[in-house]
Enzyme design. Structure first.
Site, PDB file in Angstrom:
ATOM      1  N   ARG A  61      -6.001  -2.405   8.583  1.00 17.62           N
ATOM      2  CA  ARG A  61      -5.294  -3.912   8.738  1.00 17.62           C
ATOM      3  C   ARG A  61      -5.517  -4.924   9.820  1.00 17.62           C
ATOM      4  O   ARG A  61      -6.600  -5.132  10.403  1.00 17.62           O
ATOM      5  CB  ARG A  61      -4.311  -4.532   8.125  1.00 17.62           C
ATOM      6  CG  ARG A  61      -3.753  -5.477   7.178  1.00 17.62           C
ATOM      7  CD  ARG A  61      -2.607  -6.072   6.352  1.00 17.62           C
ATOM      8  NE  ARG A  61      -2.682  -5.559   5.030  1.00 17.62           N
ATOM      9  CZ  ARG A  61      -1.537  -5.995   4.246  1.00 17.62           C
ATOM     10  NH1 ARG A  61      -0.485  -6.508   4.694  1.00 17.62           N
ATOM     11  NH2 ARG A  61      -1.342  -5.117   3.431  1.00 17.62           N
TER      12      ARG A  61
ATOM     13  N   THR B  52       4.351   2.798   6.035  1.00 20.96           N
ATOM     14  CA  THR B  52       2.441   1.599   5.541  1.00 20.96           C
ATOM     15  C   THR B  52       1.510   2.606   6.793  1.00 20.96           C
ATOM     16  O   THR B  52       2.163   3.105   7.647  1.00 20.96           O
ATOM     17  CB  THR B  52       2.258   0.634   6.308  1.00 20.96           C
ATOM     18  OG1 THR B  52       0.684   0.196   5.902  1.00 20.96           O
ATOM     19  CG2 THR B  52       3.314  -0.194   7.190  1.00 20.96           C
TER      20      THR B  52
ATOM     21  N   ASP C  78      -0.905   1.762   8.584  1.00 21.91           N
ATOM     22  CA  ASP C  78      -0.964   0.959   8.957  1.00 21.91           C
ATOM     23  C   ASP C  78       0.013   1.222  10.684  1.00 21.91           C
ATOM     24  O   ASP C  78      -0.886   0.733  11.620  1.00 21.91           O
ATOM     25  CB  ASP C  78      -0.805   0.089   9.008  1.00 21.91           C
ATOM     26  CG  ASP C  78      -2.187  -0.378   8.317  1.00 21.91           C
ATOM     27  OD1 ASP C  78      -2.599   0.452   7.762  1.00 21.91           O
ATOM     28  OD2 ASP C  78      -1.985  -1.426   6.853  1.00 21.91           O
TER      29      ASP C  78
ATOM     30  N   GLY D 187       1.185  -1.190  -0.011  1.00 23.93           N
ATOM     31  CA  GLY D 187       0.066  -0.044  -0.487  1.00 23.93           C
ATOM     32  C   GLY D 187       0.697   1.554   0.056  1.00 23.93           C
ATOM     33  O   GLY D 187       2.022   1.329   0.788  1.00 23.93           O
TER      34      GLY D 187
ATOM     35  N   ASP E 281       1.851  -0.696  11.569  1.00 29.27           N
ATOM     36  CA  ASP E 281       1.613  -2.294  12.575  1.00 29.27           C
ATOM     37  C   ASP E 281       2.797  -2.506  12.399  1.00 29.27           C
ATOM     38  O   ASP E 281       3.345  -4.542  12.720  1.00 29.27           O
ATOM     39  CB  ASP E 281       0.691  -2.764  11.641  1.00 29.27           C
ATOM     40  CG  ASP E 281       0.704  -3.158  10.124  1.00 29.27           C
ATOM     41  OD1 ASP E 281       2.004  -2.221   9.621  1.00 29.27           O
ATOM     42  OD2 ASP E 281       0.559  -3.518   9.342  1.00 29.27           O
TER      43      ASP E 281
ATOM     44  N   ARG F 143       0.467  -4.573  -6.027  1.00 32.17           N
ATOM     45  CA  ARG F 143       0.583  -6.160  -4.392  1.00 32.17           C
ATOM     46  C   ARG F 143       1.084  -7.188  -5.359  1.00 32.17           C
ATOM     47  O   ARG F 143      -0.315  -6.921  -6.740  1.00 32.17           O
ATOM     48  CB  ARG F 143      -0.528  -6.408  -4.025  1.00 32.17           C
ATOM     49  CG  ARG F 143      -0.608  -5.469  -2.505  1.00 32.17           C
ATOM     50  CD  ARG F 143      -1.704  -5.406  -1.944  1.00 32.17           C
ATOM     51  NE  ARG F 143      -2.671  -4.425  -0.814  1.00 32.17           N
ATOM     52  CZ  ARG F 143      -2.038  -3.844   0.072  1.00 32.17           C
ATOM     53  NH1 ARG F 143      -0.997  -4.303   0.581  1.00 32.17           N
ATOM     54  NH2 ARG F 143      -2.171  -2.902   0.077  1.00 32.17           N
TER      55      ARG F 143
ATOM     56  N   ASP G  62       5.479  -4.962   6.266  1.00 29.76           N
ATOM     57  CA  ASP G  62       5.656  -5.808   6.702  1.00 29.76           C
ATOM     58  C   ASP G  62       5.692  -6.887   5.441  1.00 29.76           C
ATOM     59  O   ASP G  62       6.109  -8.212   5.419  1.00 29.76           O
ATOM     60  CB  ASP G  62       4.322  -6.937   7.766  1.00 29.76           C
ATOM     61  CG  ASP G  62       3.655  -6.532   7.449  1.00 29.76           C
ATOM     62  OD1 ASP G  62       2.717  -6.351   6.851  1.00 29.76           O
ATOM     63  OD2 ASP G  62       2.819  -7.749   7.855  1.00 29.76           O
TER      64      ASP G  62
HETATM   65  P1  ADP Z   1       2.650  -4.510   2.890  1.00 21.99           P
HETATM   66  O1  ADP Z   1       4.165  -4.947   1.764  1.00 21.99           O
HETATM   67  O2  ADP Z   1       1.800  -2.911   2.840  1.00 21.99           O
HETATM   68  O3  ADP Z   1       2.444  -5.289   3.593  1.00 21.99           O
HETATM   69  P2  ADP Z   1       2.057  -6.888   1.116  1.00 21.99           P
HETATM   70  O4  ADP Z   1       1.840  -7.370   2.483  1.00 21.99           O
HETATM   71  O5  ADP Z   1       0.655  -6.332   0.375  1.00 21.99           O
HETATM   72  O6  ADP Z   1       1.968  -4.829   1.936  1.00 21.99           O
HETATM   73  O7  ADP Z   1       3.187  -7.038   0.674  1.00 21.99           O
HETATM   74  C1  ADP Z   1       3.263  -6.028  -0.699  1.00 21.99           C
HETATM   75  C2  ADP Z   1       4.074  -7.260  -1.877  1.00 21.99           C
HETATM   76  O8  ADP Z   1       5.318  -7.758  -0.549  1.00 21.99           O
HETATM   77  C3  ADP Z   1       3.320  -8.486  -1.724  1.00 21.99           C
HETATM   78  O9  ADP Z   1       2.429  -7.854  -2.638  1.00 21.99           O
HETATM   79  C4  ADP Z   1       4.553  -9.831  -2.107  1.00 21.99           C
HETATM   80  O10 ADP Z   1       5.037  -9.577  -3.097  1.00 21.99           O
HETATM   81  C5  ADP Z   1       5.400  -9.401  -1.082  1.00 21.99           C
HETATM   82  N1  ADP Z   1       4.820 -10.351  -0.158  1.00 21.99           N
HETATM   83  C6  ADP Z   1       4.202 -10.248   0.642  1.00 21.99           C
HETATM   84  N2  ADP Z   1       4.258 -11.016   1.617  1.00 21.99           N
HETATM   85  C7  ADP Z   1       4.966 -12.275   1.165  1.00 21.99           C
HETATM   86  C8  ADP Z   1       5.973 -13.381   2.091  1.00 21.99           C
HETATM   87  N3  ADP Z   1       5.586 -14.423   2.817  1.00 21.99           N
HETATM   88  N4  ADP Z   1       7.142 -13.800   1.158  1.00 21.99           N
HETATM   89  C9  ADP Z   1       7.160 -13.501   0.376  1.00 21.99           C
HETATM   90  N5  ADP Z   1       7.231 -11.743  -0.309  1.00 21.99           N
HETATM   91  C10 ADP Z   1       6.242 -11.263   0.369  1.00 21.99           C
HETATM   92  O1  F6P Z   2      -1.789  -1.615   3.942  1.00 20.75           O
HETATM   93  C1  F6P Z   2      -1.935  -0.508   4.295  1.00 20.75           C
HETATM   94  C2  F6P Z   2      -3.450  -0.730   3.360  1.00 20.75           C
HETATM   95  O2  F6P Z   2      -4.025   0.508   3.500  1.00 20.75           O
HETATM   96  C3  F6P Z   2      -4.535  -1.348   4.913  1.00 20.75           C
HETATM   97  O3  F6P Z   2      -4.506   0.133   5.777  1.00 20.75           O
HETATM   98  C4  F6P Z   2      -5.602  -1.609   3.994  1.00 20.75           C
HETATM   99  O4  F6P Z   2      -6.138  -3.151   4.959  1.00 20.75           O
HETATM  100  C5  F6P Z   2      -5.196  -2.048   2.485  1.00 20.75           C
HETATM  101  O5  F6P Z   2      -4.258  -1.246   2.519  1.00 20.75           O
HETATM  102  C6  F6P Z   2      -5.992  -2.106   1.595  1.00 20.75           C
HETATM  103  O6  F6P Z   2      -4.999  -2.025   0.711  1.00 20.75           O
HETATM  104  P1  F6P Z   2      -5.971  -2.210  -1.133  1.00 20.75           P
HETATM  105  O7  F6P Z   2      -5.137  -0.607  -1.532  1.00 20.75           O
HETATM  106  O8  F6P Z   2      -4.592  -3.518  -1.944  1.00 20.75           O
HETATM  107  O9  F6P Z   2      -6.752  -2.262  -1.188  1.00 20.75           O
END
Ligand code: ADP
Ligand code: F6P
Length: 319
Positions: free
Chosen positions: A171, A125, A127, A11, A129, A72, A103
């Protein structure tokens, strides 16, 4: 010539751009050629690299979003996609990749590191978090934006003597709800870290209207459930009207606050400093207002220490 790359992932968060600006300018000062990987891990898989110059980052300190785009990326989680990403990173000969994200992005970075790609991570982020840092870039702006929007909802709810339930992002984390709830004097704040029964929620609403006040603002973190379902529960149990609104994506945009821009700048500079010292596999944090670095492996911990004291302050005041 020395070179490194930077990508934004997951995000987007306000002040990601301010961080990119600091990284590019700091890279220039330290004689690096800097590349942006367009669209996060998807861009790494596709080999979508773009040189970033001082001109590219001119004027972006005040812009939300990210000029190098984010995604993502499910393909990065597959064996095939991951292998391509690693191959592209190695072929380019980057000293390291600076990764801005939450994360999930950090977990991806850790996998890259284990596959022999140098990384440095910056927490971005809304969040807030990530347990290892007091603040993530974007959180301060999101709380500020949500607080403004809650004020708008309060205005109209008050005119109609209404209960209004407002859903905010986060989240699995209640940081945005709790902090914006406090700043708005919300009568009820529902967060995943503290679970309340329907009866407890209804009692809070009833008791907050005891003194004749009929407008009740309920802030619900998305990790608890939808505003619509909470409003429905209130209608069913208390027999009163309750409106609901999901603030949605408006809370992820908007001009970044000065605090976020400053944090983003400090963290961006620190990340490039790590590269100059060949300190790879690190995550940047802020703890008690001091910028720190720690091994990435130790940074991938969920936030366990929500400020319960803050929650109870709000609870006590919403008599
Ligand atoms: P954020 O980084 O904001 O928490 P996401 O959880 O969507 O957002 O993670 C972003 C991207 O990081 C994912 O779309 C994926 O490509 C990669 N990613 C997430 N989790 C994993 C994981 N366990 N192992 C490898 N890549 C990951
Ligand atoms: O990770 C940040 C965040 O804004 C969360 O608070 C929310 O759940 C999520 O992204 C929404 O993501 P997307 O843009 O993929 O709908």
């Amino acid at each position: 010539m020395k070179k490194f790359a930077v990508l934004t992932s997951g995000g987007d968060a306000p002040a990601m751009n301010a961080c990119l600006r600091a990284i590019v300018r700091s890279g220039e000062v330290n004689d690096y050629k800097v590349y942006g990987i367009v669209g996060g891990y998807q861009g790494l898989i596709e080999g979508n690299f773009k040189p970033l110059s001082l001109e590219d980052v001119e004027g972006i300190i005040s812009m939300a979003g990210t000029i190098i785009k984010t995604t993502r990326c499910d393909a990065f989680m597959t064996e095939e996609g991951f292998v391509r990403a690693v191959k592209n990173a190695k072929n380019q000969g980057f000293d390291a990749i600076i990764i801005l994200g939450g994360d999930g992005s950090f977990k991806g970075a850790l996998k890259l590191m284990k596959a022999g790609v140098n990384v440095v991570c910056i927490p971005c982020t809304i969040d807030n978090d990530l347990g290892y840092t007091d603040f993530t870039i974007g959180f301060d702006t999101a709380v500020s934006t949500v607080t403004t929007l809650l004020g708008n909802v309060r205005d109209t709810s008050s005119a109609h003597d209404r209960v209004c339930v407002v859903e905010v992002m986060g989240r699995h984390c209640g940081e945005i709800a709790l902090n914006s709830g406090i700043a708005s004097g919300a009568e009820v704040v529902l967060i995943p870290e503290i679970s309340l029964s329907n009866e407890q929620i209804c009692n809070k609403i009833t008791s907050s209207t005891r003194n004749g006040e009929k407008c009740v603002l309920v802030v619900v973190a998305e990790g608890v459930g939808s505003a619509e379902s909470v409003a429905e529960m209130i209608k069913q149990n208390l027999g009163i009207d309750a409106k609901s609104v999901d603030l949605g994506y408006v809370q992820r945009g908007g001009t970044p606050t000065a605090n976020d821009r400053i944090l983003a700048t400090k963290m961006g500079v620190c990340a490039v400093e790590c590269l100059t010292k060949k300190k790879y596999g690190m995550a940047i944090s802020v703890n008690q207002n001091k910028i720190n670095t720690l091994p990435l492996i130790k940074a991938i911990i969920p936030k366990s220490k929500l400020n319960k004291n803050l929650y109870f302050i709000n609870d006590t005041l919403s008599i």
